[in-house]
Write a protein that holds these residues in place. Structure first.
Motif, PDB file in Angstrom:
ATOM      1  N   UNK A 132       5.624  17.365   6.121  1.00 43.83           N
ATOM      2  CA  UNK A 132       4.746  18.504   5.881  1.00 43.83           C
ATOM      3  C   UNK A 132       3.433  17.999   5.296  1.00 43.83           C
ATOM      4  N   UNK A 133       2.339  18.455   5.889  1.00 43.92           N
ATOM      5  CA  UNK A 133       1.018  17.964   5.512  1.00 43.92           C
ATOM      6  C   UNK A 133       0.118  19.120   5.101  1.00 43.92           C
ATOM      7  N   UNK A 134      -0.446  19.032   3.901  1.00 42.31           N
ATOM      8  CA  UNK A 134      -1.393  20.025   3.420  1.00 42.31           C
ATOM      9  C   UNK A 134      -2.806  19.609   3.814  1.00 42.31           C
ATOM     10  N   UNK A 135      -3.547  20.532   4.428  1.00 44.54           N
ATOM     11  CA  UNK A 135      -4.928  20.272   4.839  1.00 44.54           C
ATOM     12  C   UNK A 135      -5.840  21.250   4.124  1.00 44.54           C
ATOM     13  N   UNK A 136      -6.711  20.755   3.238  1.00 40.09           N
ATOM     14  CA  UNK A 136      -7.703  21.623   2.597  1.00 40.09           C
ATOM     15  C   UNK A 136      -8.909  21.752   3.517  1.00 40.09           C
ATOM     16  N   UNK A 137      -9.619  22.871   3.363  1.00 37.64           N
ATOM     17  CA  UNK A 137     -10.776  23.086   4.228  1.00 37.64           C
ATOM     18  C   UNK A 137     -10.388  23.286   5.679  1.00 37.64           C
ATOM     19  N   UNK A 138      -9.233  23.916   5.893  1.00 42.58           N
ATOM     20  CA  UNK A 138      -8.673  24.020   7.249  1.00 42.58           C
ATOM     21  C   UNK A 138      -9.450  24.957   8.159  1.00 42.58           C
ATOM     22  N   UNK A 139     -10.363  25.740   7.605  1.00 41.62           N
ATOM     23  CA  UNK A 139     -11.120  26.680   8.441  1.00 41.62           C
ATOM     24  C   UNK A 139     -12.454  26.120   8.914  1.00 41.62           C
ATOM     25  N   UNK A 140     -12.789  24.876   8.555  1.00 40.39           N
ATOM     26  CA  UNK A 140     -14.045  24.277   8.989  1.00 40.39           C
ATOM     27  C   UNK A 140     -13.907  23.537  10.308  1.00 40.39           C
TER      28      UNK A 140
ATOM     29  N   UNK B 106     -14.004  20.225  11.080  1.00 39.41           N
ATOM     30  CA  UNK B 106     -13.053  19.121  11.040  1.00 39.41           C
ATOM     31  C   UNK B 106     -11.665  19.607  10.653  1.00 39.41           C
ATOM     32  N   UNK B 107     -11.588  20.539   9.721  1.00 42.24           N
ATOM     33  CA  UNK B 107     -10.293  21.042   9.293  1.00 42.24           C
ATOM     34  C   UNK B 107      -9.510  21.656  10.434  1.00 42.24           C
ATOM     35  N   UNK B 108     -10.165  22.493  11.233  1.00 42.34           N
ATOM     36  CA  UNK B 108      -9.488  23.138  12.350  1.00 42.34           C
ATOM     37  C   UNK B 108      -9.038  22.118  13.385  1.00 42.34           C
ATOM     38  N   UNK B 109      -9.892  21.169  13.704  1.00 39.56           N
ATOM     39  CA  UNK B 109      -9.523  20.142  14.682  1.00 39.56           C
ATOM     40  C   UNK B 109      -8.391  19.261  14.170  1.00 39.56           C
TER      41      UNK B 109
ATOM     42  N   UNK C 272      -4.697  18.749  15.824  1.00 40.41           N
ATOM     43  CA  UNK C 272      -4.197  17.415  16.156  1.00 40.41           C
ATOM     44  C   UNK C 272      -2.830  17.170  15.505  1.00 40.41           C
ATOM     45  N   UNK C 273      -2.675  17.582  14.265  1.00 45.24           N
ATOM     46  CA  UNK C 273      -1.394  17.418  13.583  1.00 45.24           C
ATOM     47  C   UNK C 273      -0.292  18.211  14.273  1.00 45.24           C
ATOM     48  N   UNK C 274      -0.601  19.440  14.658  1.00 46.08           N
ATOM     49  CA  UNK C 274       0.380  20.267  15.365  1.00 46.08           C
ATOM     50  C   UNK C 274       0.727  19.645  16.709  1.00 46.08           C
ATOM     51  N   UNK C 275      -0.277  19.106  17.372  1.00 39.16           N
ATOM     52  CA  UNK C 275      -0.058  18.462  18.672  1.00 39.16           C
ATOM     53  C   UNK C 275       0.877  17.265  18.549  1.00 39.16           C
ATOM     54  N   UNK C 276       0.844  16.587  17.382  1.00 42.58           N
ATOM     55  CA  UNK C 276       1.702  15.428  17.167  1.00 42.58           C
ATOM     56  C   UNK C 276       3.036  15.793  16.505  1.00 42.58           C
TER      57      UNK C 276
ATOM     58  N   UNK D 263     -10.476  13.614  13.822  1.00 43.28           N
ATOM     59  CA  UNK D 263      -9.150  14.147  13.490  1.00 43.28           C
ATOM     60  C   UNK D 263      -8.059  13.131  13.825  1.00 43.28           C
ATOM     61  N   UNK D 264      -8.211  12.417  14.928  1.00 44.30           N
ATOM     62  CA  UNK D 264      -7.253  11.351  15.275  1.00 44.30           C
ATOM     63  C   UNK D 264      -7.341  10.221  14.259  1.00 44.30           C
TER      64      UNK D 264
END
Length: 330
Positions: A6-14, A16-19, A23-27, A212-213
């Motif tokens: 489980x990975x927490x991403x801050x700033x997820x609505x920006x 880079x955050x959205x991308x 990418x995390x979901x894709x992996x 993101x990669x």
């Protein structure tokens, strides 16, 4: 690193955050997206994604968000070039980052990825590119955003003895999902104007998907206490605008601005800012447009095993995304 982490991403609505979330979901990772304002967030429906609404300047929010998180990617930052008070930048970019680090230590997070900026390092020319070893240079060492990111990065690295931390330093990112928008303003300028003013300098441009990669690769391959510049194509603004022109439906004229005129505009903006009037124009800001802000990606290629996409792809993604968004908004 397990894909079910489980990975927490801050700033997820920006941008880079959205991308990064995508990418995390894709992996196959489980993702917790930390957002401040859900109304300004592009909502994604995915079984492996949950949202956490909170304020990164609040320790309690951060600790609650990090429960059961094995990794933290700290992207959230204040960038707004219109703001004239450094204290605002310090509170969000420096103090809140300290809270993130302290919460990660308390919650026994396995690894923290801190997203900084390439401008905490010295830039260079095509023949002598900037890199992770060059010290910060003017005019960026006089800009509130870059200064705050430098101090935050120094603090993060100072904790590498008690927390596995890796820093990534992206250059100028271009791509889809720039909802605010941030760097996408340069694309919008070309989409909606027949005349584009072009400064004399240049930047290093990178597809946001590549960044993101790079972040995901840094979770697995990034060394503790190390920084990695995520950079790709070094282009003058004129070269970049010509690339954009080949991707848009309507043509626009590129007009080169002489440095004397650019700097005169900057001084006027600085005078206006002295009156505490918000404007993105200042002598420091315009000086960044008249230097060749170029970087090398050698370290990221060698240690994060990065491969980079031509910036034309990022431009295409951004153009298509903004065109679709414009139709929806209408």
């Amino acid at each position: 690193m397990e894909s079910r982490s489980k990975i927490l991403v801050t700033g997820a609505n920006g941008l880079l955050g959205m991308n990064t979330v995508l990418e995390l979901l894709n992996q196959g990772f489980l993702v917790k997206a930390f957002v401040r304002d859900p109304k300004n967030c592009l909502r994604i429906n995915h079984d492996n994604l949950e949202y956490f609404v909170g304020d990164i300047t609040t320790v309690e929010n951060l600790e609650k968000a990090m429960i059961e998180s094995q990794f933290v990617i700290h992207i959230a930052a204040l960038v707004d070039p219109k703001l004239v008070d450094y204290k605002v930048f310090h509170r969000v970019n420096v103090q809140a980052t300290k809270y993130v680090v302290e919460a990660a230590i308390k919650c026994k997070v396995k690894k923290l990825i801190y997203v900084s900026t390439s401008n905490v390092f010295g830039y260079g020319s095509i023949d002598d590119l900037g890199n992770e070893l060059k010290p910060m240079m003017a005019p960026f060492n006089k800009m509130h955003y870059a200064i705050s990111k430098f101090h935050a990065q120094q603090y993060v690295l100072s904790k590498s003895d008690v927390l596995d931390v890796t820093v990534v330093n992206p250059t100028f990112m271009i791509g889809a999902y720039d909802s605010k928008p941030s760097s996408g303003r340069i694309i919008q300028n070309c989409l909606y104007n027949r005349l584009v003013l072009c400064p004399s300098g240049g930047k290093n441009f990178i597809c946001v998907k590549d960044v993101s990669i790079g972040i995901v690769n840094a979770m697995q391959f990034g060394l503790t206490g190390e920084c990695y510049v995520l950079a790709n194509e070094n282009l003058s603004f004129y070269e970049f605008y010509k690339k954009v022109r080949s991707h848009v439906k309507t043509s626009f004229r590129i007009v080169k601005l002489p440095n004397w005129l650019l700097h005169a505009i900057g001084y006027v903006g600085s005078l206006i800012r002295l009156l505490r009037i918000k404007t993105s124009i200042s002598i420091e800001n315009v000086r960044t447009l008249s230097v060749n802000n170029y970087y090398s990606n050698d370290k990221a290629r060698a240690e994060l095993f990065m491969k980079f996409t031509p910036i034309d792809e990022g431009i295409h993604d951004a153009v298509v995304w903004f065109e679709r968004k414009n139709k929806v908004d209408k």
